[in-house]
Enzyme design. Structure first.
Site, mmCIF file in Angstrom:
data_model
loop_
_atom_site.group_PDB
_atom_site.id
_atom_site.type_symbol
_atom_site.label_atom_id
_atom_site.label_comp_id
_atom_site.label_asym_id
_atom_site.label_seq_id
_atom_site.Cartn_x
_atom_site.Cartn_y
_atom_site.Cartn_z
ATOM 1 N N PHE A 2 48.154 41.284 36.409
ATOM 2 C CA PHE A 2 47.520 42.193 37.375
ATOM 3 C C PHE A 2 48.415 43.353 37.820
ATOM 4 C CE2 PHE A 2 48.432 38.270 39.942
ATOM 5 C CZ PHE A 2 49.453 38.740 40.736
ATOM 6 N N CYS A 3 49.066 43.978 36.835
ATOM 7 C CA CYS A 3 49.792 45.243 37.042
ATOM 8 C C CYS A 3 50.915 45.156 38.069
ATOM 9 C CB CYS A 3 48.827 46.365 37.453
ATOM 10 S SG CYS A 3 47.477 46.595 36.297
ATOM 11 N N ASN A 4 51.306 43.965 38.444
ATOM 12 C CA ASN A 4 52.386 43.825 39.420
ATOM 13 C C ASN A 4 53.218 42.607 39.034
ATOM 14 O OD1 ASN A 4 54.060 43.579 41.638
ATOM 15 N ND2 ASN A 4 52.478 44.156 43.100
#
Length: 215
Positions: A2-4
């Protein structure tokens, strides 16, 4: 993830070493490797905002129930193979439960014996499974917790000959009878072994000095 990746790593409680091992194993963003060495590689983030409606939440909960709380067989039925990309069409077949082989462990904490054909089942399980154990002078069962080399003892069962061959790298093998005759049982009754396995008291017959010396 999730991009993190930092937040994902913290949430999954993965160490820097875990992340490095996953990268070295070929894991990349958006691949289909959900687990590597038993550890999760990512998570799903669900975002709620001004435009979110109850219908959206219900749909998400329904997906969780169908995809994660149902049985593996039920989940497989939900997959439409024809709609999967060609590169992924082998996955449903791959994740179906398959029986690859059956092994028994004739001697507690020693190596496995792979069953190649039909095998009798007794009231206690597969025939000859955990039928023997190695004990010390006091009768206590030896395990791999303290004697890791036990796993290198490989038993080979010859049902047609009524014997079990014990092998160990660099040593001449030794044979043990699968069954005892009435005469042998009567003779060995004088040296009935008392032992303890997982807090349970068990009794067994001494298999003789020859195999004891080999061990």
């Amino acid at each position: 993830c999730f991009c993190n990746p930092g937040a994902c790593q913290w949430f999954l409680q993965l160490s820097n070493s875990d992340i490095r091992k996953q990268y070295e194993a070929g894991h990349i963003c958006s691949d289909y490797n959900d687990l590597i060495d038993g550890l999760p590689t990512g998570a799903v983030r669900v975002s709620f905002g001004f435009m979110t409606r109850k219908h959206d939440v219900d749909k998400f909960i329904s997906m969780i129930e169908e995809c994660y709380l149902s049985t593996p067989a039920e989940r497989l039925n939900l997959i439409d193979i024809s709609k999967l990309p060609k590169a992924l069409q082998h996955i449903p077949q791959k994740i179906k439960p398959q029986l690859k082989e059956i092994c028994i462990y004739p001697i507690k904490s020693c190596g496995a014996f792979k069953i190649k054909d039909s095998w009798p089942i007794t009231t206690t399980g597969l025939l000859y499974d955990r039928g023997w154990m190695v004990v010390d002078a006091s009768g206590m069962a030896l395990t791999q917790k303290h004697h890791s080399r036990l796993c290198l003892i490989k038993p080979i069962i010859y049902r047609d000959k009524g014997s079990m061959e014990l092998t160990f790298c660099g040593m001449k093998s030794v044979n043990v009878g699968l069954e005892m005759t009435a005469e042998e049982t009567s003779f060995i009754n004088t040296s009935l072994c008392q032992s303890k396995v997982c807090d349970d008291l068990v009794a067994g017959y001494d298999c003789g000095d020859k195999v004891a010396s080999w061990l």
